[in-house]
Write an enzyme that holds these catalytic residues in place. Structure first.
Site, PDB file in Angstrom:
ATOM      1  N   ALA A  81     132.177 -34.692  17.541  1.00 21.29           N
ATOM      2  CA  ALA A  81     131.943 -36.145  17.567  1.00 21.29           C
ATOM      3  C   ALA A  81     130.533 -36.417  18.082  1.00 21.29           C
ATOM      4  O   ALA A  81     129.760 -35.490  18.316  1.00 21.29           O
ATOM      5  CB  ALA A  81     132.978 -36.804  18.470  1.00 21.29           C
ATOM      6  N   ASN A  82     130.190 -37.679  18.226  1.00 22.12           N
ATOM      7  CA  ASN A  82     128.892 -38.027  18.822  1.00 22.12           C
ATOM      8  C   ASN A  82     129.068 -39.281  19.678  1.00 22.12           C
ATOM      9  O   ASN A  82     130.162 -39.833  19.767  1.00 22.12           O
ATOM     10  CB  ASN A  82     127.825 -38.199  17.735  1.00 22.12           C
ATOM     11  CG  ASN A  82     128.170 -39.312  16.764  1.00 22.12           C
ATOM     12  OD1 ASN A  82     128.232 -40.474  17.140  1.00 22.12           O
ATOM     13  ND2 ASN A  82     128.431 -38.946  15.514  1.00 22.12           N
TER      14      ASN A  82
END
Ligand code: CTP
Length: 398
Positions: free
Chosen positions: A211-212
């Protein structure tokens, strides 16, 4: 830029439902936003709350009776009807809905509604069986037919104890509805704008993802700004903690590949695509079907394959494409080469290391670069205002 509700004259009709306690919050939020709020209460609403409640919040007289000599309406019975930019009835009982549908004018609220040329929003709140009743349904349809915006009701637990449809919409949705209604003849009226938002998640196994840090706030603020100028707006959203904004179609996706498919479909009839999402550049070559156990190994290698560049791959004739370049170094150089590589009309370059810009915050500072070599450096502003500045440019390009 001021709040989109500031300086608007809003008439708030409050009728006799227990949900009228929520209208106090609405009146408060509108006043805080800088709107001039005229509250009109029916006699039944006064059984639940007093006019003083609203008067204390709006700092304006509250009308309950056309014939009260203290009321502005006793001198000019259509004063509020003529002054209002919009009228919202929240909560609206089945009885008031019936009266509006049939043109009654037997109290201050229905008189004002009959006399106004301003847009009318009705937010029903009642027991589910009253709402489902064929007569109420017919009355609601009649309101829609005469151009009234019927906002809600939502489903959930009702005061009667029933679970069903009849809850007054929550304040953020009512505010969204007001903003959309006030902006419906704006410069983006008749346009379709697609916005991508949030950070994609690429599954490693059933419990883990790559994810970010994207919160989705920039894309959601932009989408709301477009809605408030009359556009029909879709958000293709990677997972975020943000609520769905009123009046905007939200298509939820998880991965870059899902986002790509949803955007291709959504952009086919759109005027602009604004790509605020943080798309994972890489994904695991395959996601394990079962949870990967840590076992005895001290390291774990995950094989990654490149995701497609979504915005570069979307090209529809006359689709305006806007990208973001979140950079930590060589801001302008990187942003410009992305604009050219992805055939964008405009790119918003932001330095994610600068204070107040970047992930999770409500503000951003961007530099807008266009294909003609134009460069506009914007100050630190709210993400809504950054969105508005981008939309000014998009509107100009259309
Ligand atoms: N973007 C996209 N598809 C991708 C990656 C990015 O559509 N696979 C879009 C982003 O939504 C953004 C713009 O392209 O509007 C620039 O994204 P950014 O992550 O800054 O650039 P990248 O293309 O990933 O390039 P780099 O990895 O070199 O920074």
């Amino acid at each position: 830029m001021p709040n989109p509700l500031s300086n608007h004259k809003i008439a708030l009709g409050v009728t006799g439902s227990i949900a009228c306690y929520k209208a106090v919050d609405l009146a408060s939020k509108l006043t805080q936003a800088g709107a001039l709020v005229d509250v009109i209460m029916t006699h039944e609403a006064c059984q639940f709350l007093t006019p003083l409640t609203f008067q204390s919040i709006t700092h304006r007289p509250v009308v309950t009776d056309v014939f009260d000599p203290q009321s502005e309406l006793s001198i000019d019975h259509v004063a509020i009807a003529e002054r209002a930019d919009v009228i919202i009835v929240a909560p609206a009982t089945a009885n008031t809905i019936a009266k509006i549908a049939h043109g009654f004018a037997d109290d201050a609220l229905t008189t004002t509604i009959l006399a106004t040329q301003a847009p009318l929003i009705v937010a029903p709140a009642m027991d589910a069986h009253m709402y489902d009743n064929a007569t109420t349904q017919r009355n609601v349809s009649m309101l829609k037919d005469i151009g009234c915006v019927v906002a809600g009701p939502a489903s959930g637990r009702l005061a009667s104890g029933l679970i069903g449809k009849g809850r007054l919409l929550e304040t953020p949705d009512l505010l969204g509805c007001l903003r959309q209604t006030l902006g419906r003849n704006g410069d983006l009226d008749g346009r379709k704008i697609v916005v991508s938002a949030g950070g994609t998640q690429e599954p490693i196994d059933p419990v883990r993802v790559i994810a970010n840090h994207s919160s989705g706030k920039m894309g959601y603020a932009l989408a709301e700004a477009a809605r408030d100028r009359g556009a029909s707006v879709s958000i293709v959203s990677a997972p975020t903690a943000l609520p769905n904004p009123f009046g905007i179609k939200v298509i939820s996706v998880q991965t870059a590949l899902h986002m790509q498919a949803a955007l291709h479909a959504e952009c086919a009839d759109a005027d602009a695509l604004i790509m605020a999402a943080a798309v994972a550049d890489w994904r695991p070559s395959s996601a394990a079907e079962q949870k990967v156990k840590k076992g005895d190994s001290d390291t774990w290698e995950i094989n990654l394959v490149k995701n497609p560049d979504i915005i570069a791959g979307i090209s529809y004739e006359s689709l305006i494409k806007v990208g973001f370049a979140a950079e930590s170094e060589d801001l302008l150089q990187n942003a410009e080469s992305k604009m050219l590589r992805k055939s964008l009309h405009l790119i918003a370059a932001n330095d994610i290391t600068a204070e107040g810009s970047g992930f999770g915050v409500d503000t951003n500072r961007v530099i807008l670069l266009d294909r003609n070599g134009g460069k506009e450096e914007l100050p630190l502003m709210s993400k809504y205002d950054v969105g508005s500045a981008i939309l000014d440019r998009v509107s100009g390009l259309m």
